[in-house]
Design a protein around this motif. Structure first.
Motif, PDB file in Angstrom:
ATOM      1  N   ASP A  86     -25.563 -28.334  -5.774  1.00 14.42           N
ATOM      2  CA  ASP A  86     -25.688 -27.788  -7.090  1.00 14.42           C
ATOM      3  C   ASP A  86     -26.516 -26.566  -7.177  1.00 14.42           C
ATOM      4  O   ASP A  86     -27.750 -26.715  -6.837  1.00 14.42           O
ATOM      5  CB  ASP A  86     -26.021 -29.011  -7.899  1.00 14.42           C
ATOM      6  CG  ASP A  86     -26.502 -28.616  -9.381  1.00 14.42           C
ATOM      7  OD1 ASP A  86     -26.379 -27.319  -9.625  1.00 14.42           O
ATOM      8  OD2 ASP A  86     -26.929 -29.345 -10.293  1.00 14.42           O
ATOM      9  N   HIS A  88     -27.817 -24.780  -9.463  1.00 17.38           N
ATOM     10  CA  HIS A  88     -28.909 -25.052 -10.388  1.00 17.38           C
ATOM     11  C   HIS A  88     -30.096 -25.784  -9.742  1.00 17.38           C
ATOM     12  O   HIS A  88     -31.266 -25.405  -9.939  1.00 17.38           O
ATOM     13  CB  HIS A  88     -28.343 -25.869 -11.633  1.00 17.38           C
ATOM     14  CG  HIS A  88     -27.620 -24.644 -12.683  1.00 17.38           C
ATOM     15  ND1 HIS A  88     -26.242 -24.570 -11.899  1.00 17.38           N
ATOM     16  CD2 HIS A  88     -27.702 -24.134 -13.521  1.00 17.38           C
ATOM     17  CE1 HIS A  88     -25.611 -23.635 -13.216  1.00 17.38           C
ATOM     18  NE2 HIS A  88     -26.585 -23.511 -13.998  1.00 17.38           N
ATOM     19  N   ALA A  91     -31.925 -23.811  -7.009  1.00 19.38           N
ATOM     20  CA  ALA A  91     -32.668 -22.681  -7.513  1.00 19.38           C
ATOM     21  C   ALA A  91     -34.107 -23.263  -8.328  1.00 19.38           C
ATOM     22  O   ALA A  91     -35.192 -22.787  -7.710  1.00 19.38           O
ATOM     23  CB  ALA A  91     -32.032 -22.057  -8.817  1.00 19.38           C
ATOM     24  N   ALA A  92     -33.922 -24.579  -8.918  1.00 17.02           N
ATOM     25  CA  ALA A  92     -34.995 -25.052  -9.551  1.00 17.02           C
ATOM     26  C   ALA A  92     -36.103 -25.601  -8.436  1.00 17.02           C
ATOM     27  O   ALA A  92     -37.374 -25.281  -8.630  1.00 17.02           O
ATOM     28  CB  ALA A  92     -34.701 -25.998 -10.447  1.00 17.02           C
ATOM     29  N   VAL A 140     -29.876 -16.595  -4.620  1.00 11.98           N
ATOM     30  CA  VAL A 140     -31.071 -17.319  -5.260  1.00 11.98           C
ATOM     31  C   VAL A 140     -32.162 -17.033  -4.676  1.00 11.98           C
ATOM     32  O   VAL A 140     -33.329 -16.820  -5.196  1.00 11.98           O
ATOM     33  CB  VAL A 140     -30.817 -19.021  -5.348  1.00 11.98           C
ATOM     34  CG1 VAL A 140     -31.890 -19.687  -5.788  1.00 11.98           C
ATOM     35  CG2 VAL A 140     -29.718 -18.913  -6.498  1.00 11.98           C
ATOM     36  N   ALA A 264     -22.352 -19.022 -11.840  1.00  9.39           N
ATOM     37  CA  ALA A 264     -23.247 -20.408 -11.740  1.00  9.39           C
ATOM     38  C   ALA A 264     -24.619 -19.862 -11.223  1.00  9.39           C
ATOM     39  O   ALA A 264     -25.474 -20.475 -11.542  1.00  9.39           O
ATOM     40  CB  ALA A 264     -22.470 -21.241 -10.684  1.00  9.39           C
ATOM     41  N   SER A 267     -26.276 -18.340 -14.096  1.00  8.16           N
ATOM     42  CA  SER A 267     -26.751 -19.322 -15.138  1.00  8.16           C
ATOM     43  C   SER A 267     -28.086 -19.968 -14.378  1.00  8.16           C
ATOM     44  O   SER A 267     -29.011 -20.206 -15.127  1.00  8.16           O
ATOM     45  CB  SER A 267     -25.698 -20.180 -15.244  1.00  8.16           C
ATOM     46  OG  SER A 267     -26.039 -21.467 -16.130  1.00  8.16           O
ATOM     47  N   ALA A 268     -27.963 -20.357 -13.133  1.00  5.09           N
ATOM     48  CA  ALA A 268     -29.294 -21.065 -12.591  1.00  5.09           C
ATOM     49  C   ALA A 268     -30.249 -20.356 -12.724  1.00  5.09           C
ATOM     50  O   ALA A 268     -31.544 -20.646 -12.873  1.00  5.09           O
ATOM     51  CB  ALA A 268     -29.019 -21.230 -11.087  1.00  5.09           C
ATOM     52  N   ALA A 271     -31.732 -20.031 -16.199  1.00  5.50           N
ATOM     53  CA  ALA A 271     -32.446 -21.077 -16.863  1.00  5.50           C
ATOM     54  C   ALA A 271     -33.923 -20.967 -16.326  1.00  5.50           C
ATOM     55  O   ALA A 271     -34.709 -21.626 -17.008  1.00  5.50           O
ATOM     56  CB  ALA A 271     -31.515 -22.287 -16.330  1.00  5.50           C
TER      57      ALA A 271
END
Length: 282
Positions: A86, A88, A91-92, A140, A264, A267-268, A271
């Motif tokens: 994933d 997202h 990245a987080a 990323v 994607a 978007s990540a 966010a």
């Protein structure tokens, strides 16, 4: 005055797999530590098989406790080899890890990496989904490295990728020469920034590169186990992704898969920017 400290976080690449010594593995980070300057204390927290969540949940706290002056975070390939991938979440996690180390005052080292499908020589329909994932992770890492002011090494490109002498028998990890190349390239970046004050690591290995026969032996023995462990997790999904690749190629719509992956990633990263700008509620 305490000695300068270098702490390495990551997976098997940073653990040193592919560069054996009497005590186990050495690797690029240990080679780099010797070139940072006299009296540098080096701690390697990297563990083979680690993903970004392992770095965040297990390695980061130990690293911060050591109060590093220099910290490396090279991670992400194992995330691409799991059915739970994933971008997202990747990245987080990386944003949190990078931010915490930079906030502690450490010089942060990062790197983008080659995709495993290409290194293993997988057929196109199987390799392309993995390549797309690795490109997403690299994008990323590039963006977050810039955001957090990291010293970033572009290790996903260059002639070293196709030089068989740089790689170990498993075709996934650098051999001694490859680890030395990574250490040299990081040292050059750090020397240019005034962080590395010791001599650059030698480019010449102490041991010969593995033969083609050694690579075949690895695939027939340890390599079989390596693939089997990932088959139970990744292979069913990878086969589905490969089928989608074949369908889109037949329809002439392969670009849609690349576009979806790019969206994607965007978007990540968006966010993270929104979360950073959102005011805290008292």
């Amino acid at each position: 005055m305490r000695a300068r400290r270098f702490v390495a976080l990551g997976d098997s690449l940073t653990e040193g797999v592919g560069d054996p010594v009497a005590a186990g593995w050495r690797g690029w980070a240990a080679l780099l530590a010797d070139g940072l300057g006299p009296g540098v204390e080096f701690t390697n927290l990297a563990v083979s098989g680690s993903q970004t969540r392992d770095v965040l949940d297990r390695q980061l706290t130990a690293a911060l406790d050591l109060r590093p002056d220099v910290a490396s975070v090279v991670i992400g390939v194992n995330d691409t080899l799991r059915c739970t991938f994933d971008i997202h979440a990747v990245a987080a996690r990386l944003d949190t890890v990078y931010g915490a180390l930079r906030a502690s005052g450490a010089v942060l080292l990062t790197a983008c990496l080659p995709d495993p499908g290409a290194m293993l020589g997988l057929p196109g329909a199987l390799a392309r989904p993995l390549a797309r994932r690795q490109r997403a992770v690299n994008t990323v890492v590039h963006a977050l490295s810039e955001r957090h002011g990291a010293v970033h090494l572009h290790a996903s490109e260059g002639a070293w990728l196709t030089d068989r002498a740089m790689w170990s028998a498993d075709r996934l990890h650098p051999g001694e020469r490859g680890h030395r190349q990574l250490a040299l390239r990081f040292h050059a970046l750090l020397a240019g920034a005034g962080v590395a004050t010791g001599p650059a690591p030698s480019a010449e290995p102490d041991s010969p590169a593995p033969t083609r026969g050694a690579g075949l032996w690895w695939l027939a023995t340890a390599g079989t186990g390596w693939v089997a462990r990932r088959c139970t997790d990744l292979l069913p999904q990878l086969l589905a992704l490969a089928a989608a690749e074949v369908r889109h190629k037949a329809r002439g719509t392969s670009a849609r898969l690349d576009l979806s992956a790019s969206h994607a990633v965007a978007s990540a990263l968006a966010a993270l920017s929104v979360a950073e700008q959102r005011p805290e509620v008292a």
